[in-house]
Design a protein around this motif. Structure first.
Motif, PDB file in Angstrom:
ATOM      1  N   SER A   4       0.850  -1.184   0.000  1.00 41.48           N
ATOM      2  CA  SER A   4       0.000   0.000   0.000  1.00 41.48           C
ATOM      3  C   SER A   4       0.883   1.231   0.000  1.00 41.48           C
ATOM      4  O   SER A   4       1.782   1.359   0.829  1.00 41.48           O
ATOM      5  CB  SER A   4      -0.899  -0.008   1.247  1.00 41.48           C
ATOM      6  N   THR A  17       3.245  -2.709   4.002  1.00 41.69           N
ATOM      7  CA  THR A  17       2.805  -4.017   3.536  1.00 41.69           C
ATOM      8  C   THR A  17       1.835  -4.626   4.536  1.00 41.69           C
ATOM      9  O   THR A  17       2.167  -4.745   5.724  1.00 41.69           O
ATOM     10  CB  THR A  17       4.001  -4.972   3.356  1.00 41.69           C
ATOM     11  N   PRO A  18       0.621  -5.007   4.114  1.00 42.88           N
ATOM     12  CA  PRO A  18      -0.331  -5.636   5.038  1.00 42.88           C
ATOM     13  C   PRO A  18       0.245  -6.923   5.622  1.00 42.88           C
ATOM     14  O   PRO A  18       0.932  -7.685   4.937  1.00 42.88           O
ATOM     15  CB  PRO A  18      -1.540  -5.928   4.141  1.00 42.88           C
ATOM     16  N   LYS A  94      -5.461   3.389   7.232  1.00 40.93           N
ATOM     17  CA  LYS A  94      -5.098   3.080   5.844  1.00 40.93           C
ATOM     18  C   LYS A  94      -4.156   4.115   5.237  1.00 40.93           C
ATOM     19  O   LYS A  94      -3.399   3.810   4.322  1.00 40.93           O
ATOM     20  CB  LYS A  94      -6.354   2.951   4.983  1.00 40.93           C
ATOM     21  N   LYS A 129      -8.158  -6.482  -0.274  1.00 40.09           N
ATOM     22  CA  LYS A 129      -6.885  -6.056  -0.847  1.00 40.09           C
ATOM     23  C   LYS A 129      -5.810  -5.861   0.204  1.00 40.09           C
ATOM     24  O   LYS A 129      -4.666  -6.279   0.022  1.00 40.09           O
ATOM     25  CB  LYS A 129      -7.081  -4.758  -1.633  1.00 40.09           C
ATOM     26  N   ASN A 130      -6.161  -5.236   1.318  1.00 45.18           N
ATOM     27  CA  ASN A 130      -5.181  -4.934   2.359  1.00 45.18           C
ATOM     28  C   ASN A 130      -5.266  -5.890   3.539  1.00 45.18           C
ATOM     29  O   ASN A 130      -4.857  -5.549   4.650  1.00 45.18           O
ATOM     30  CB  ASN A 130      -5.363  -3.494   2.846  1.00 45.18           C
ATOM     31  N   GLN A 132      -7.743  -6.950   5.410  1.00 54.66           N
ATOM     32  CA  GLN A 132      -8.480  -6.358   6.529  1.00 54.66           C
ATOM     33  C   GLN A 132      -9.600  -7.279   6.990  1.00 54.66           C
ATOM     34  O   GLN A 132     -10.287  -7.882   6.169  1.00 54.66           O
ATOM     35  CB  GLN A 132      -9.082  -5.010   6.110  1.00 54.66           C
ATOM     36  N   MET A 142      -5.764  -1.044   9.162  1.00 55.54           N
ATOM     37  CA  MET A 142      -5.173  -2.263   8.633  1.00 55.54           C
ATOM     38  C   MET A 142      -4.015  -2.666   9.532  1.00 55.54           C
ATOM     39  O   MET A 142      -3.489  -1.845  10.288  1.00 55.54           O
ATOM     40  CB  MET A 142      -4.688  -2.065   7.184  1.00 55.54           C
ATOM     41  N   ILE A 144      -0.204  -3.950   9.594  1.00 58.28           N
ATOM     42  CA  ILE A 144       0.947  -3.946   8.689  1.00 58.28           C
ATOM     43  C   ILE A 144       2.139  -4.652   9.307  1.00 58.28           C
ATOM     44  O   ILE A 144       2.214  -4.844  10.521  1.00 58.28           O
ATOM     45  CB  ILE A 144       1.357  -2.502   8.306  1.00 58.28           C
TER      46      ILE A 144
END
Length: 239
Positions: A4, A17-18, A94, A129-130, A132, A142, A144
């Motif tokens: 992200s 990065t998640p 985010k 996508k992340n 979550q 999120m 990380i």
């Protein structure tokens, strides 16, 4: 794992990065063990000392820390429970900033659904996508990987040639990532000799195909420069 990228109002580019599903599950298991050993240790201590703490003491020493475990740690320990600290993960918003009390509370409030119905939490994490969970989606947060978190000051020189009333040509530029823009910039700015024109054409063709951009006959190099300019326009709209 996807990365992200955000450009903040202070012109700082944040790359994060998640955390993966495995890291989050292990962190949760560690936190469960921490709670277990805390309760066992406290029970043993009270048994040895034979102190009668009453119902209020039971609530304050046993139930309150257990129920609000993740919320309290995240609020007072920069988004990290002991499990997250060991797995080197952290809760952030985010946009890369630190969540407020409301965001942490929303994550905690939906934890019952995410963990109580484990398959729901896991399903949401692996399909977003992340990465979550429901609590993250509701709170705008999120989790990380701390070791992949980077903050880079953006040079304002990157934006000096943009006019105040500039109108982007390609809406698809908004979907570009920083890594993709970096590839475009290095391709058009570098000297590949006889290979340069072929590389530019190849990259231009690939981007047209990836983002379903109609070929309007614009020269490949001009197309790439326009795409970068459009991207920078959209990036500035976010700050």
């Amino acid at each position: 794992m996807s990365e992200s990228n955000i450009i903040t109002g202070q012109y700082v580019r944040i790359s994060q990065t998640p955390a993966g599903l495995g890291s989050r599950i292990v962190a949760t298991i560690i936190d469960i063990f921490v709670i277990f050993f805390y309760l066992e240790g406290l029970s043993l201590l009270l048994g040895i000392t034979k102190i009668d703490i009453g119902l209020l003491g039971m609530f304050l020493l046993f139930y309150l820390p257990t129920i609000f475990y993740s919320f309290l740690f995240e609020v007072f320990n920069n988004g990290r429970s002991p499990g997250k600290m060991i797995m080197k993960t952290r809760v952030v918003k985010k946009d890369g900033s630190t969540p407020g009390l409301g965001e942490y509370f929303m994550r905690w409030l939906l934890q019952l659904v995410d963990i109580g119905f484990g398959f729901i939490g896991i399903l949401v994490i692996v399909t977003t996508k992340n990465s979550q969970r429901l609590g993250d989606l509701a709170a705008g947060t999120m989790v990380i990987q701390v070791n992949n978190y980077r903050k880079i000051q953006v040079s304002l020189d990157e934006f000096t040639y943009l006019e105040r009333n500039y109108r982007p040509v390609y809406a698809a530029a908004e979907r570009l990532t920083l890594n993709q823009v970096d590839v475009i910039r290095r391709t058009v700015d570098s000297d590949y000799g006889d290979e340069r024109e072929r590389r530019i054409e190849t990259l231009s063709t690939k981007i047209h195909s990836m983002f379903d951009i109609p070929n309007d006959g614009i020269p490949h190099e001009k197309f790439l420069y326009t795409l970068m300019r459009d991207y920078q326009h959209y990036a500035l709209e976010l700050v």
